[in-house]
Design a protein around this motif. Structure first.
Motif, PDB file in Angstrom:
ATOM      1  N   PHE A 154      49.786  80.629 -99.411  1.00  0.00           N
ATOM      2  CA  PHE A 154      51.197  80.761 -99.770  1.00  0.00           C
ATOM      3  C   PHE A 154      51.982  79.526 -99.338  1.00  0.00           C
ATOM      4  O   PHE A 154      51.787  79.014 -98.238  1.00  0.00           O
ATOM      5  CB  PHE A 154      51.805  81.984 -99.074  1.00  0.00           C
ATOM      6  CG  PHE A 154      51.989  83.159 -99.991  1.00  0.00           C
ATOM      7  CD1 PHE A 154      53.254  83.563-100.371  1.00  0.00           C
ATOM      8  CD2 PHE A 154      50.900  83.844-100.493  1.00  0.00           C
ATOM      9  CE1 PHE A 154      53.425  84.652-101.210  1.00  0.00           C
ATOM     10  CE2 PHE A 154      51.062  84.919-101.321  1.00  0.00           C
ATOM     11  CZ  PHE A 154      52.327  85.330-101.695  1.00  0.00           C
ATOM     12  N   PRO A 180      55.782  87.127 -97.454  1.00  0.00           N
ATOM     13  CA  PRO A 180      55.731  87.719 -98.799  1.00  0.00           C
ATOM     14  C   PRO A 180      56.401  89.087 -98.829  1.00  0.00           C
ATOM     15  O   PRO A 180      56.368  89.833 -97.840  1.00  0.00           O
ATOM     16  CB  PRO A 180      54.230  87.822 -99.092  1.00  0.00           C
ATOM     17  CG  PRO A 180      53.589  86.846 -98.157  1.00  0.00           C
ATOM     18  CD  PRO A 180      54.441  86.821 -96.936  1.00  0.00           C
ATOM     19  N   LEU A 214      55.079  86.103-108.709  1.00  0.00           N
ATOM     20  CA  LEU A 214      54.300  84.931-108.353  1.00  0.00           C
ATOM     21  C   LEU A 214      53.686  84.294-109.593  1.00  0.00           C
ATOM     22  O   LEU A 214      53.472  84.949-110.620  1.00  0.00           O
ATOM     23  CB  LEU A 214      53.170  85.301-107.380  1.00  0.00           C
ATOM     24  CG  LEU A 214      53.555  86.007-106.072  1.00  0.00           C
ATOM     25  CD1 LEU A 214      52.305  86.369-105.306  1.00  0.00           C
ATOM     26  CD2 LEU A 214      54.480  85.142-105.233  1.00  0.00           C
ATOM     27  N   ILE A 256      49.578  79.139-105.383  1.00  0.00           N
ATOM     28  CA  ILE A 256      50.615  80.155-105.628  1.00  0.00           C
ATOM     29  C   ILE A 256      51.991  79.503-105.656  1.00  0.00           C
ATOM     30  O   ILE A 256      52.316  78.661-104.817  1.00  0.00           O
ATOM     31  CB  ILE A 256      50.553  81.243-104.537  1.00  0.00           C
ATOM     32  CG1 ILE A 256      49.193  81.943-104.576  1.00  0.00           C
ATOM     33  CG2 ILE A 256      51.681  82.243-104.703  1.00  0.00           C
ATOM     34  CD1 ILE A 256      48.954  82.900-103.429  1.00  0.00           C
ATOM     35  N   ARG A 315      56.024  80.723-105.755  1.00  0.00           N
ATOM     36  CA  ARG A 315      56.907  81.888-105.542  1.00  0.00           C
ATOM     37  C   ARG A 315      58.120  81.760-106.447  1.00  0.00           C
ATOM     38  O   ARG A 315      59.025  80.982-106.191  1.00  0.00           O
ATOM     39  CB  ARG A 315      57.303  81.962-104.066  1.00  0.00           C
ATOM     40  CG  ARG A 315      56.084  81.942-103.142  1.00  0.00           C
ATOM     41  CD  ARG A 315      56.445  82.022-101.685  1.00  0.00           C
ATOM     42  NE  ARG A 315      56.964  83.325-101.330  1.00  0.00           N
ATOM     43  CZ  ARG A 315      57.247  83.698-100.072  1.00  0.00           C
ATOM     44  NH1 ARG A 315      57.037  82.840 -99.083  1.00  0.00           N
ATOM     45  NH2 ARG A 315      57.719  84.902 -99.829  1.00  0.00           N
TER      46      ARG A 315
END
Length: 233
Positions: free
Chosen positions: A35, A42, A48, A64, A66
């Motif tokens: 992340f 999270p 995502l 990933i 966000r």
């Protein structure tokens, strides 16, 4: 190829969770180490964007992105962190400064106390020297009076001095006693134990204690209050 999904579950204490992908029956594994912006944990339902990679025979999310996290949030979090760090540093500096000030004040206090002690000691030494000088002057005056009395009356016994001479001697003796009184420590050191003669005395102060406090002493033949003159003077 990037895909999109939502966080379905997240186990914060273990650092992993699962992502629900639309039109997929099986959820995708993710780990917190993949992340970005780990300082913001999270959240369930967070959108995502990611790619699916294989790791040790299992599929997981990687790279990933966000989508729901505002761009300003990381900067705000970083600013908050920096402010906390600056606050801690400032607090440490204040404590260190306070400690140094306390040490400096303590050292200055010790220096002042030492200086005052030296000054008091010097004053005490000057006082003792003046007292000794006064005593010596009084003793010289006493000897002059005795010499004058003997010159007038010839070689008479000490008891044959005139009343005027005795009175003068008493005045001199009184001044001597005022200049050098017997200390309380001497009174505690000496005690009446039956000794009567000068030959039994070890010091003038001891003889003076005996003629003042003990009966039947034979150390002041002329009655002028000064014992054992030939031995200690």
């Amino acid at each position: 190829m990037f895909q999109e999904g939502k966080i379905k579950s997240y186990h914060e204490d273990r650092g992993f969770g699962f992502i629900q992908i639309e039109k997929e029956s099986k959820d995708l594994f993710f780990h917190i180490k993949d992340f970005p912006n780990k300082n913001v944990p999270p959240k369930i339902g967070e959108n995502l964007k990611f790619i699916i990679v294989e790791d040790a025979g299992k599929f997981k999310a990687a790279n990933i992105v966000r989508l729901d996290l505002k761009v300003s949030e990381p900067a705000e979090q970083n600013n908050l962190r920096y402010r906390n760090i600056e606050g801690k540093v400032s607090s440490r500096d204040k404590k260190k400064s306070s400690w140094l000030n306390s040490k400096i004040i303590t050292v200055l206090g010790l220096i002042i106390i030492l200086g005052l002690s030296i000054l008091v000691y010097k004053k005490y030494q000057e006082y003792q020297a003046q007292k000794q000088q006064k005593l010596e002057e009084l003793m010289i005056a006493q000897q002059q009076i005795v010499a004058e009395q003997r010159a007038v009356h010839g070689e008479l016994p000490e008891l044959g001095l005139s009343e005027k001479g005795k009175k003068n001697l008493e005045n001199v003796q009184e001044n001597v006693e005022q200049a050098l009184p017997v200390s309380s420590s001497s009174s505690e050191q000496f005690k009446c134990d039956g000794r009567e003669h000068c030959s039994q005395m070890k010091s003038y102060e001891e003889a003076l204690f005996f003629i003042r406090n003990c009966p039947n002493t034979k150390m002041d033949g002329d009655g002028d209050g000064i014992p054992c003159e030939s031995q200690f003077r």
